[in-house]
Design an enzyme around this catalytic site. Structure first.
Site: not given
Length: 458
Positions: A255, A324-326
């Site tokens: 996300a 940031f969700e990586i």
């Protein structure tokens, strides 16, 4: 005969009473032992109904992941080999016997030109939650590319260097070192810091509010905003650096989030549109359009209160504040924490680092263009305005007053008073000062007007 029967009956009654008493006593002893065992478990933080937090099916893959010590040594080695571009400082903070250390790496391609305010300033934080090891690996990869020991595929280095000349980056590769060490010792589901506080719930914007699905283990916000040394360090760093762009890097899903986390809406106006536009470009160019985009509170499915990104946007006034969700394995069991938050094989591991490194450097380029166009001003006002320096009374007391140095350079902690009491006393002092000033001015005004009134009367 009748007397014998009565005595026999009394004996039987006594025997039955004795048996009843023995049974009751035995039950009380068992209850006490059960209560005592439960108390020990609670004291140790091993709650019978919370064992799922500590269990994991998959251990750390040390063929892919550095230990915390080895990763920080790698970063220190980069700094030693490239002092012309990189510098590092270790910041330590302590509160009520709990101490935390944090490494901050600063990148500037031309150090001679790093003191001015003309460059794009970027603040990146990784490893805020201990169990999210992949985020700190991404920090190492980005620093390796910045130092030119690794290279982005399909990238013109001359064009990239032209962008890098225009910015200064501060990287916190492992914000929660104490929590990370707990994970490495076997607590694979641990996301909190070394004393059980979720660092991404310890900031002051909407702090302490609890949703219906609130999990005290996962989301413990601490005793007060900025009660934790880690958040105190990050807050001071953001206030002094005044970044144009902030990114808080996590894992658990894929996300690209913008404010807000504590409500399911995004800010209004042109700044919000610019943030969304950049996120959409990153998603399309480098992330295969697979990431969720929007507010954290509106996209994840739950609201989060007291987060770093909301504070950066609302209080520090960072023009572009992102989370940031990586990476996330949605098929993994909720008990299998290492697998849920971190890639397991070398192919996925490298793909995550390559894709997200490319996304970060694209963000650097897009941010630099925004500065050139005069669209990014930290503090939400024109660059250089004194309004950039204004902070609230609560923020001053929570952050600036939390730790000071005396004349000998030794750290001092605020007296062991609750921050609420300090704020209350400060407000009462300010209110009383204003009232006294008002009374003083009124008295002077009356003295000055009396001769005029007398003259008119005559």
């Amino acid at each position: 005969m009748g007397g014998h029967r009565r005595r026999q009956k009394r004996f039987l009654d006594r025997s039955s009473c004795s048996s009843s008493l023995n049974f009751v006593t035995m039950m009380l002893v068992l209850c006490f032992l059960l209560f005592f065992w439960t108390g020990i478990c609670l004291a140790d933080g091993k709650q019978p109904n919370a064992t799922h937090h500590h269990s994991s099916f998959t251990p750390i893959n040390h063929d892919l992941y550095h230990t915390s010590g080895a990763l920080l040594e790698e970063i220190e080695g980069l700094v030693d080999r490239h002092p012309d571009k990189l510098s590092i400082e270790t910041i330590s903070s302590k509160n009520k016997g709990y101490q935390a250390k944090m490494n901050v790496v600063t990148y500037c391609r031309e150090k001679k030109e790093c003191d001015g305010k003309s460059k794009l300033r970027i603040l990146l934080s990784f490893g805020q939650h201990g169990r999210e090891l992949i985020t700190s690996e991404l920090a190492l990869r980005i620093l390796s590319i910045l130092s030119e020991e690794e290279f982005l595929p399909n990238t013109d280095r001359r064009s990239l260097n032209n962008t890098l000349d225009k910015l200064v980056i501060k990287v916190v590769p492992m914000e929660n070192i104490n929590g990370r060490r707990l994970v490495e010792s076997g607590e694979f589901c641990e996301r909190r810091n070394g004393r059980g506080v979720d660092l991404n719930r310890n900031w002051s914007v909407d702090w302490g509010k609890k949703e219906k699905d609130y999990d005290p283990y996962e989301e413990n916000p601490g005793t007060a905003p900025f009660s934790e040394p880690e958040t105190q360090v990050m807050r001071k760093l953001s206030m002094s650096f005044e970044p144009h762009i902030w990114v808080n890097v996590h894992s658990g899903m894929e996300a690209l989030f913008m404010p807000y986390d504590h409500k399911n809406t995004t800010p209004e106006g042109a700044p919000s549109q610019r943030m969304r536009s950049i996120l959409e470009k990153l998603n399309h160019l480098h992330l295969g359009d697979r990431c969720l985009i929007g507010s954290g509170g509106g996209s994840v499915g739950y609201l989060a209160h007291g987060t770093a990104t909301d504070y950066m946007y609302d209080v520090v006034r960072v023009p572009m504040a992102f989370t940031f969700e990586i990476y996330g394995d949605t098929a993994a069991s909720s008990k299998d924490c290492f697998k849920m938050f971190n890639p397991m094989d070398i192919t996925t591991f490298n793909k995550v680092l390559n894709d997200w490194s490319a996304a970060f450097f694209a963000m650097f380029r897009l941010g630099a263009l925004q500065v050139e166009d005069g669209l990014l001003h930290p503090g939400g006002v024109a660059a250089g305005s004194s309004m950039n320096k204004w902070i609230s009374i609560d923020d001053y007391l929570n952050g600036y007053l939390m730790e000071r140095r005396n004349r000998y350079g030794k750290k001092m902690e605020v007296l062991d008073l609750g921050m609420q009491e300090i704020r209350t006393y400060f407000r009462l002092f300010m209110l009383s000062s204003v009232l006294l000033m008002f009374m003083f001015c009124s008295r002077i005004s009356k003295k000055n007007t009396r001769p005029i009134v007398t003259a008119i009367s005559l």
